[in-house]
Scaffold this motif. Sequence first.
Motif, mmCIF file in Angstrom:
data_model
loop_
_atom_site.group_PDB
_atom_site.id
_atom_site.type_symbol
_atom_site.label_atom_id
_atom_site.label_comp_id
_atom_site.label_asym_id
_atom_site.label_seq_id
_atom_site.Cartn_x
_atom_site.Cartn_y
_atom_site.Cartn_z
ATOM 1 N N PHE A 57 7.778 -3.337 5.661
ATOM 2 C CA PHE A 57 8.897 -2.583 4.975
ATOM 3 C C PHE A 57 8.359 -1.331 4.611
ATOM 4 O O PHE A 57 7.374 -1.170 3.772
ATOM 5 N N GLU A 58 9.116 -0.189 5.519
ATOM 6 C CA GLU A 58 8.723 1.105 5.071
ATOM 7 C C GLU A 58 9.480 1.498 3.822
ATOM 8 O O GLU A 58 8.850 2.084 2.867
ATOM 9 N N THR A 59 10.477 1.339 3.598
ATOM 10 C CA THR A 59 11.355 1.184 2.327
ATOM 11 C C THR A 59 12.210 -0.299 2.191
ATOM 12 O O THR A 59 12.008 -1.062 3.153
ATOM 13 N N ALA A 60 12.857 -0.290 1.133
ATOM 14 C CA ALA A 60 13.690 -1.536 0.819
ATOM 15 C C ALA A 60 14.506 -1.954 1.922
ATOM 16 O O ALA A 60 15.098 -2.886 2.278
ATOM 17 N N ARG A 61 14.880 -0.570 2.672
ATOM 18 C CA ARG A 61 15.959 -0.779 3.431
ATOM 19 C C ARG A 61 15.627 -0.991 4.960
ATOM 20 O O ARG A 61 16.593 -0.812 5.893
ATOM 21 N N PHE A 114 0.987 -1.030 0.030
ATOM 22 C CA PHE A 114 -0.028 0.094 -0.106
ATOM 23 C C PHE A 114 0.999 1.149 -0.053
ATOM 24 O O PHE A 114 2.001 1.224 0.594
ATOM 25 N N ALA A 115 0.338 2.233 -0.589
ATOM 26 C CA ALA A 115 0.955 3.792 -0.460
ATOM 27 C C ALA A 115 0.317 4.481 0.309
ATOM 28 O O ALA A 115 -0.693 4.603 0.431
ATOM 29 N N ALA A 116 1.274 5.352 0.984
ATOM 30 C CA ALA A 116 0.663 6.045 2.047
ATOM 31 C C ALA A 116 1.499 7.373 2.509
ATOM 32 O O ALA A 116 2.582 7.100 2.290
ATOM 33 N N SER A 117 0.807 8.449 3.062
ATOM 34 C CA SER A 117 2.030 9.622 3.302
ATOM 35 C C SER A 117 1.760 9.701 4.981
ATOM 36 O O SER A 117 0.822 9.063 5.585
ATOM 37 N N HIS A 118 2.593 10.602 5.552
ATOM 38 C CA HIS A 118 2.490 10.743 6.957
ATOM 39 C C HIS A 118 3.664 11.828 7.188
ATOM 40 O O HIS A 118 4.357 12.173 6.140
ATOM 41 N N GLY A 136 14.259 14.730 11.373
ATOM 42 C CA GLY A 136 14.872 15.302 10.385
ATOM 43 C C GLY A 136 13.843 15.175 9.139
ATOM 44 O O GLY A 136 13.017 15.954 9.502
ATOM 45 N N LYS A 137 14.196 14.797 8.068
ATOM 46 C CA LYS A 137 13.321 14.951 6.773
ATOM 47 C C LYS A 137 12.068 14.516 7.291
ATOM 48 O O LYS A 137 11.052 14.931 6.228
ATOM 49 N N CYS A 138 11.791 13.503 7.870
ATOM 50 C CA CYS A 138 10.552 12.840 8.119
ATOM 51 C C CYS A 138 9.691 13.643 8.829
ATOM 52 O O CYS A 138 8.383 13.454 9.000
ATOM 53 N N ASN A 139 10.171 14.892 9.350
ATOM 54 C CA ASN A 139 9.177 15.773 9.843
ATOM 55 C C ASN A 139 8.766 16.929 9.098
ATOM 56 O O ASN A 139 7.982 17.837 9.440
ATOM 57 N N ASN A 140 9.044 16.832 7.736
ATOM 58 C CA ASN A 140 8.403 17.907 6.745
ATOM 59 C C ASN A 140 7.189 18.176 7.102
ATOM 60 O O ASN A 140 6.238 17.213 7.150
ATOM 61 N N GLU A 141 6.789 19.493 6.945
ATOM 62 C CA GLU A 141 5.643 19.970 7.491
ATOM 63 C C GLU A 141 4.376 19.432 6.758
ATOM 64 O O GLU A 141 3.046 18.851 7.116
ATOM 65 N N ALA A 142 4.572 19.257 5.090
ATOM 66 C CA ALA A 142 3.650 18.952 4.330
ATOM 67 C C ALA A 142 3.618 17.291 4.065
ATOM 68 O O ALA A 142 2.842 16.858 3.375
ATOM 69 N N GLY A 143 4.395 16.587 4.881
ATOM 70 C CA GLY A 143 4.148 15.166 4.714
ATOM 71 C C GLY A 143 5.422 14.418 3.712
ATOM 72 O O GLY A 143 6.180 15.099 3.059
ATOM 73 N N HIS A 144 5.471 13.240 3.421
ATOM 74 C CA HIS A 144 5.971 12.636 2.654
ATOM 75 C C HIS A 144 5.406 11.233 2.425
ATOM 76 O O HIS A 144 4.555 10.870 3.239
ATOM 77 N N GLY A 145 5.720 10.347 1.527
ATOM 78 C CA GLY A 145 5.168 9.133 1.157
ATOM 79 C C GLY A 145 5.995 7.827 1.158
ATOM 80 O O GLY A 145 7.156 8.008 1.036
ATOM 81 N N HIS A 146 5.496 6.834 1.290
ATOM 82 C CA HIS A 146 6.067 5.338 1.182
ATOM 83 C C HIS A 146 5.299 4.480 0.448
ATOM 84 O O HIS A 146 4.066 4.531 0.793
ATOM 85 N N ASN A 147 6.018 3.438 -0.198
ATOM 86 C CA ASN A 147 5.395 2.377 -0.802
ATOM 87 C C ASN A 147 5.654 1.114 0.129
ATOM 88 O O ASN A 147 6.627 0.752 0.113
ATOM 89 N N ASP A 159 -4.474 2.530 1.874
ATOM 90 C CA ASP A 159 -3.901 2.773 0.639
ATOM 91 C C ASP A 159 -4.275 4.122 -0.033
ATOM 92 O O ASP A 159 -5.423 4.470 -0.014
ATOM 93 N N HIS A 160 -3.282 5.070 -0.594
ATOM 94 C CA HIS A 160 -3.548 6.024 -0.931
ATOM 95 C C HIS A 160 -4.039 7.002 0.207
ATOM 96 O O HIS A 160 -5.212 7.854 -0.133
ATOM 97 N N LYS A 161 -3.724 6.929 1.375
ATOM 98 C CA LYS A 161 -4.099 7.689 2.540
ATOM 99 C C LYS A 161 -3.099 8.424 3.094
ATOM 100 O O LYS A 161 -2.056 7.942 3.092
ATOM 101 N N ASN A 162 -3.460 9.401 4.031
ATOM 102 C CA ASN A 162 -2.695 10.020 4.959
ATOM 103 C C ASN A 162 -2.860 9.418 6.283
ATOM 104 O O ASN A 162 -3.741 9.476 6.821
ATOM 105 N N LEU A 163 -1.842 8.733 6.748
ATOM 106 C CA LEU A 163 -2.010 7.752 7.989
ATOM 107 C C LEU A 163 -2.160 8.704 9.253
ATOM 108 O O LEU A 163 -2.979 8.042 9.898
#
Length: 287
Positions: A276-280, A164-168, A185-196, A233-237
Motif C-alpha cells: 500500500f503506497e497510501t490507504a487508497r 516503512f516510511a520512505a521518500s522518492h 504530476g505532483k509525484c515529480n516534485n524535484e525535492a521528492g515526497h514521502g509515504h508511509n 525505512d526512513h530512506k530515499n528509495l
Amino acid sequence: MRVRMTRRVGFSSGHRYWLSTLTAQENRALFGAWASPYSHGHNYFLEVTVDGVVDESTGMVVNIKRVDDLLKDRIVSQFEGKSINDEISAFHACSPTVENILLYIRQCLLRDEGGDLFTVSRTEGGEPSQQVHLVHLRLEETPLFHGELDLLENKMTLTRIYEFAASHRLNSPQMSEAENIALFGKCNNEAGHGHNYVLEVTVGGEVDDRTGMMVDIERLDHVVKERVLLRYDHKNLDVDVPELSGRITTSEVVASTIFAQLDGSVPGRLEKIKLFETARNAFEVTR
Ligand SMILES: [Zn+2]
Ligand SMILES: [Zn+2]
C-alpha cells in the motif's frame, strides 16, 4: 449468477503454546521462545465466505441470519471467553495456532455435509433447496497477523503486515521535464515526497503436525526486517536502495523489487506481497 458473501464475527479467547501432553522440557524444545505454561489472549476476527446462486424469490445467496446462527452455534459459542487449550477438547493435544484453528473451524462448519459443501435451506424451516459452498476462511489473530484457508484450492497462507516510511521522486530520464510533469504530476516534485508504506507478506507451506505451525513467524519477521525494513525505512528509495538505483520508483517497481528480495529467503513459500503506497492504492505481486 453466482455471488460470494462474507460474514465477519469476533471472539476473544486465551491460548498458550504449551501442550499438557508434553513435559516442560519437550514444550520448550518444540515452541522455543513461544513456549509458556501461562496463557495470553487475542481478539480474534473470523471472516467466512460462501458462494452460491442468487435465489430469485429472496434475492439472496443465503439468509445472513442462518449464517450468523451457524457461526454463533458452532464457532463463537465454543471460543468466546474461553481458554482454547483447556476448554476445547480438540486442542488438548494440538497447539492452538492460527493454522490449527482454521482447520478446526473448517471441520466444525462442514461436519454434517461431507465434502466441501455447506447446505442451507433458503426459507426458515424449509427443505435444503440449494447448496451454498463454503469457499474461504480468514482468521485474524492480531491486526498485523492473519491466516487464510482457500477451500477450493485447499491452500493455507499466513500474512504478516509491516510498515516503512520512505521518500522518492517519480522522474523518467528518458522524458523531457514537461513530459515528466505531465505524466507524474505532483509525484515529480524535484525535492521528492514521502509515504508511509504498508507491506503485507503472504507465505504458504505445510503445517507441521508437532507445532501446528506452517512457518516460523519470528524467522519471517527477521528476514523481512533484514532484507527490506532496515534498508528501506526512513530512506530515499531513489538513492539509498541499491536494487532500485536507476529505476523509476513507482509502487509497481518497488513491490516487484521487494518480492524479489524476499523470494527464496523467507521461511515457507512466498505467495504474495501487497504494497500500500497510501490507504487508497495498493499493488500486489504474486508468483
Ligand atoms: Zn497468541
Ligand atoms: Zn510517491
